[in-house]
Design an enzyme around this catalytic site. Structure first.
Site, PDB file in Angstrom:
ATOM      1  N   HIS A 221     -37.025 -37.940  23.826  1.00  0.00           N
ATOM      2  CA  HIS A 221     -37.251 -36.784  23.129  1.00  0.00           C
ATOM      3  C   HIS A 221     -38.679 -36.452  23.125  1.00  0.00           C
ATOM      4  O   HIS A 221     -38.988 -35.496  22.184  1.00  0.00           O
ATOM      5  CB  HIS A 221     -36.539 -36.960  21.722  1.00  0.00           C
ATOM      6  CG  HIS A 221     -37.134 -38.241  21.019  1.00  0.00           C
ATOM      7  ND1 HIS A 221     -36.900 -39.595  21.276  1.00  0.00           N
ATOM      8  CD2 HIS A 221     -37.843 -38.204  20.014  1.00  0.00           C
ATOM      9  CE1 HIS A 221     -37.521 -40.248  20.521  1.00  0.00           C
ATOM     10  NE2 HIS A 221     -38.147 -39.519  19.790  1.00  0.00           N
ATOM     11  N   ASP A 222     -39.649 -37.395  23.455  1.00  0.00           N
ATOM     12  CA  ASP A 222     -41.080 -36.971  23.463  1.00  0.00           C
ATOM     13  C   ASP A 222     -41.595 -36.820  25.045  1.00  0.00           C
ATOM     14  O   ASP A 222     -42.873 -36.228  24.999  1.00  0.00           O
ATOM     15  CB  ASP A 222     -41.688 -38.524  23.123  1.00  0.00           C
ATOM     16  CG  ASP A 222     -41.507 -38.970  21.521  1.00  0.00           C
ATOM     17  OD1 ASP A 222     -41.210 -37.980  20.591  1.00  0.00           O
ATOM     18  OD2 ASP A 222     -41.097 -40.025  21.155  1.00  0.00           O
TER      19      ASP A 222
ATOM     20  N   ASP B  52     -24.537 -23.056  12.724  1.00  0.00           N
ATOM     21  CA  ASP B  52     -25.968 -22.772  12.216  1.00  0.00           C
ATOM     22  C   ASP B  52     -27.169 -22.993  13.143  1.00  0.00           C
ATOM     23  O   ASP B  52     -28.162 -23.013  12.874  1.00  0.00           O
ATOM     24  CB  ASP B  52     -26.247 -23.901  10.951  1.00  0.00           C
ATOM     25  CG  ASP B  52     -26.173 -25.247  11.425  1.00  0.00           C
ATOM     26  OD1 ASP B  52     -26.078 -25.681  12.479  1.00  0.00           O
ATOM     27  OD2 ASP B  52     -26.361 -26.035  10.490  1.00  0.00           O
TER      28      ASP B  52
ATOM     29  N   GLU C 126     -40.182 -49.488  20.093  1.00  0.00           N
ATOM     30  CA  GLU C 126     -41.227 -48.492  20.885  1.00  0.00           C
ATOM     31  C   GLU C 126     -42.248 -49.102  20.395  1.00  0.00           C
ATOM     32  O   GLU C 126     -42.988 -49.214  19.417  1.00  0.00           O
ATOM     33  CB  GLU C 126     -40.848 -47.312  20.080  1.00  0.00           C
ATOM     34  CG  GLU C 126     -41.925 -46.451  20.650  1.00  0.00           C
ATOM     35  CD  GLU C 126     -42.130 -44.886  20.140  1.00  0.00           C
ATOM     36  OE1 GLU C 126     -42.283 -43.995  20.738  1.00  0.00           O
ATOM     37  OE2 GLU C 126     -42.054 -44.896  18.821  1.00  0.00           O
TER      38      GLU C 126
ATOM     39  N   ASP D 209     -24.813 -31.316  15.196  1.00  0.00           N
ATOM     40  CA  ASP D 209     -24.500 -32.067  13.991  1.00  0.00           C
ATOM     41  C   ASP D 209     -23.698 -33.234  14.197  1.00  0.00           C
ATOM     42  O   ASP D 209     -23.187 -33.664  15.412  1.00  0.00           O
ATOM     43  CB  ASP D 209     -23.775 -31.046  13.085  1.00  0.00           C
ATOM     44  CG  ASP D 209     -22.509 -30.094  13.796  1.00  0.00           C
ATOM     45  OD1 ASP D 209     -21.745 -30.767  14.319  1.00  0.00           O
ATOM     46  OD2 ASP D 209     -22.513 -29.136  13.318  1.00  0.00           O
TER      47      ASP D 209
ATOM     48  N   ASP E  70     -31.788 -45.048  14.964  1.00  0.00           N
ATOM     49  CA  ASP E  70     -33.242 -44.851  14.958  1.00  0.00           C
ATOM     50  C   ASP E  70     -33.825 -45.341  13.733  1.00  0.00           C
ATOM     51  O   ASP E  70     -33.500 -44.507  12.839  1.00  0.00           O
ATOM     52  CB  ASP E  70     -33.579 -43.484  15.516  1.00  0.00           C
ATOM     53  CG  ASP E  70     -34.523 -43.635  16.206  1.00  0.00           C
ATOM     54  OD1 ASP E  70     -35.739 -44.145  15.730  1.00  0.00           O
ATOM     55  OD2 ASP E  70     -34.686 -42.816  17.113  1.00  0.00           O
TER      56      ASP E  70
ATOM     57  N   ASP F 238     -38.900 -47.214  15.795  1.00  0.00           N
ATOM     58  CA  ASP F 238     -40.020 -46.021  15.781  1.00  0.00           C
ATOM     59  C   ASP F 238     -41.215 -46.643  15.793  1.00  0.00           C
ATOM     60  O   ASP F 238     -41.496 -47.606  14.823  1.00  0.00           O
ATOM     61  CB  ASP F 238     -39.594 -45.145  14.750  1.00  0.00           C
ATOM     62  CG  ASP F 238     -40.362 -43.881  15.169  1.00  0.00           C
ATOM     63  OD1 ASP F 238     -40.148 -43.147  16.264  1.00  0.00           O
ATOM     64  OD2 ASP F 238     -41.272 -43.488  14.307  1.00  0.00           O
TER      65      ASP F 238
HETATM   66  C1  GLC Z   1     -42.174 -41.920  17.715  1.00  0.00           C
HETATM   67  C2  GLC Z   1     -41.156 -40.809  18.196  1.00  0.00           C
HETATM   68  C3  GLC Z   1     -41.531 -39.577  17.914  1.00  0.00           C
HETATM   69  C4  GLC Z   1     -41.659 -39.383  16.433  1.00  0.00           C
HETATM   70  C5  GLC Z   1     -43.180 -40.454  15.990  1.00  0.00           C
HETATM   71  C6  GLC Z   1     -43.254 -40.517  14.408  1.00  0.00           C
HETATM   72  O1  GLC Z   1     -42.986 -41.978  18.624  1.00  0.00           O
HETATM   73  O2  GLC Z   1     -40.428 -41.123  19.158  1.00  0.00           O
HETATM   74  O3  GLC Z   1     -40.627 -38.396  18.182  1.00  0.00           O
HETATM   75  O4  GLC Z   1     -42.488 -38.013  16.345  1.00  0.00           O
HETATM   76  O5  GLC Z   1     -42.903 -41.587  16.571  1.00  0.00           O
HETATM   77  O6  GLC Z   1     -42.313 -40.983  14.108  1.00  0.00           O
END
Ligand code: GLC
Length: 577
Positions: free
Chosen positions: A368-369, A62, A306, A66, A135, A239
């Site tokens: 990923h940010d 898809d 974070e 996954d 996460d 997060d």
């Molecule tokens: C954190 C994550 C990010 C997400 C944001 C809202 O910073 O790393 O990818 O968009 O929080 O959850």
């Protein structure tokens, strides 16, 4: 044998039986204690590989990665030598922020798999003697979560107070309740037609903040943590944990000259985030969460937050003195420190000085940010190897983002067509301005699919990938690097193996080496149980003379090296005699 003799002997056998059982019990206990002692330390000496599941490996065609894909590719991660895998959220979600907007914390998004596959994944990871970290998005839910729908349905439903609702200001109540800005800029207050009130969202409008002042909310989210811990999850990445609580008096934030938030401070957009970020209640909540996490043992579970803030803030989140808060925090300065010997030395001295053992710092160079880590290094593989040598030899927990071991570069993807909701939000900003800052407002750029081989779509999917595959980088694919002894990926393998085999690299005391350090070279040692390793890093593009030391060369970022000089961007580790 008479009856009495018989019963005596039975008694003896029983006693003997108890005796052996007792010995067995002691042995098991000793064993358990031994593994306990090891387990207690696992997170302090671990290495973490971060997977963005949507982009890792697609098994059903898809175009989205996954959970089955992760199971199938565990060999890759294990062969690299990582012990722990952190997976970005894969729970039920409208996917407007690709999983960071959760609509059900206990269900798996069908595009990624189901509960059974998730449990299979946990088991598969544990079978390999590895750990799995989820996460946990505690600060907010999706606006499609049943809790929010109920909360928004009236002002007096049972969940009316589960989110941060507030009447507006002005004649018709349509002005935001106060001046608070979201962490991404702009007012974080959003008007809700149904309730005729504003709700607060620290991030994007479809991610309403939960109201932690309500004890029921707190319990519900602690239950989510308990739920996954009871399924064997080894810990959580938390997060935007510094946004959990807001000031309940909703005091206006003071002005500031700061324009953009930074690693050390969430202040920005001309505002001090004094009343909506890093609140005392959030520090206290960290200890409540720790107590829940600590109630699960064998192994001890782990949390990394974070959090954006200065040293004092980070210390408060970890409850530095009592060690009963979060286990550790991402120290994001690693992301903005220029690639220069003196700057890196300063960064390490800062971490070591402010967060000495038993605190364990974190070393993270992309996620990923953020931009891909090789991008600010001018896509120079020599520098990427040096970065890896540093990351796995410095005192702390290394976090590697999938593809970092391949040197996947950041492609240029225009803001306008970005799938990332941040790109959508900022799409009016002219592209040349974004390019000029060198930053990435389009997080698609760091989320492109993993490069597995040289077939179509680099072997990521048999369908149409959700984001473009960096086809031009197919020579960086796992299958290609596998064959090249000098590849970046093989260097990661060697380096992580070295770390895994040498306790001194995991737990040893770190001391900056004054003798070898210079404007071009950063050198430090790791010492433990009478062993001393010297780490030398040449941050310059020229050869640098070094005094020859007697010892055994354990690794270099070059296959051939000379005793008396370091090659351009060479890193080397020597076991001193
Ligand atoms: C954190 C994550 C990010 C997400 C944001 C809202 O910073 O790393 O990818 O968009 O929080 O959850």
């Amino acid at each position: 044998m008479t009856k009495t003799e018989d019963s005596k002997s039975t008694m003896r056998t029983m006693r003997l039986g108890h005796w052996w059982r007792f010995i067995l019990f002691l042995a098991v206990l000793a064993g358990a204690q031994r593994s306990n002692a090891q387990d207690e330390l696992w997170w302090k000496s671990t290495t973490v590989y971060q997977i963005y599941p949507r982009s890792f490996y697609d098994t059903d065609g898809d175009g989205l990665g996954d959970l089955n894909g992760i199971i199938q590719k565990l060999d890759h991660i294990q062969a690299l030598g990582f012990e722990t895998i952190w997976i970005s959220p894969f729970f039920k979600s409208p996917q407007r922020d690709f999983g960071y907007d959760i609509s059900d914390y206990q269900s798996i998004a069908p595009e990624y798999g189901d509960k059974q596959t998730c449990l299979k994944l946990i088991e598969a990871i544990h079978k390999r003697d590895m750990k799995i970290v989820f996460d946990l998005v505690m600060n907010h839910t999706s606006d499609e979560h049943a809790w929010f729908k109920e909360s928004a349905s009236s002002k007096d439903n049972p969940k009316a107070d589960w989110y941060v609702w507030k009447d507006g200001k002005g004649k018709n109540g349509r002005k935001p309740p106060n001046n608070w800005k979201a962490t991404i800029g702009g007012s974080g207050w959003h008007w809700h037609e149904g309730r005729q009130q504003f709700y607060w969202a620290s991030f994007l409008d479809f991610q309403p903040d939960l109201n932690y002042s309500n004890p029921e909310v707190k319990q519900a989210m602690l239950d989510v943590a308990r739920f996954w811990l009871s399924k064997g999850v080894d810990g959580f990445r938390l997060d935007i944990f510094n946004s959990i609580f807001e000031d309940t008096a909703f005091t206006n934030n003071p002005a500031s000259l700061k324009i953009v938030p930074s690693e050390e401070s969430p202040d920005g957009f001309f505002q001090k985030m004094k009343y909506n970020v890093n609140q005392e209640e959030s520090f206290r909540f960290a200890t409540e969460l720790r107590a829940v996490v600590d109630s699960f043992q064998n192994p001890e579970r782990f949390m990394v937050g974070e959090v954006f803030g200065d040293v004092e803030t980070i210390k408060k989140f970890t409850s530095f003195e009592n060690k009963d808060g979060l286990h550790t925090i991402f120290l994001f300065q690693t992301l903005s420190t220029p690639f220069k010997a003196k700057k890196w030395r300063k960064m390490v001295e800062h971490f070591e000085g402010n967060f000495p053992a038993p605190f364990v710092p974190t070393y993270v160079f992309s996620n990923h940010d953020r931009r891909r880590s090789i991008t600010p290094l001018g896509n120079d593989v020599r520098k990427a190897k040096l970065l890896a040598l540093f990351q796995f030899s410095v005192r702390g927990i290394p976090f590697t983002y999938y593809g970092e071991e391949l040197g996947i570069e950041k492609p240029k993807l225009p803001l306008k067509t970005g799938k990332d909701p941040l790109a959508q939000r900022y799409k009016a900003i002219p592209q040349f301005m974004v390019d000029w800052t060198g930053q990435s407002l389009n997080r698609d750029e760091c989320r492109t699919p993993m490069l597995w081989d040289t077939t179509a779509h680099a072997g990521f999917t048999s369908g149409e990938p959700w984001l473009p595959v960096a086809e031009n980088l197919r020579e960086k694919a796992v299958s290609v690097q596998e064959e090249d002894e000098e590849s970046l990926m093989n260097f990661y393998r060697k380096m992580i193996r070295l770390r895994n085999e040498n306790e001194v690299l995991q737990m040893g005391v770190l001391t900056v080496d004054e003798g070898f350090s210079s404007a071009k070279i950063f050198a430090f040692s790791r010492e433990m149980k009478g062993q001393k390793l010297l780490v030398l890093m040449n941050f310059s593009k020229r050869n640098q003379k070094v005094e020859s030391v007697s010892g055994e060369n354990l690794i270099s970022t070059y296959m051939d090296f000379s005793k008396t000089e370091l090659k351009p961007f060479e890193g080397r580790i020597i076991r001193l005699q």
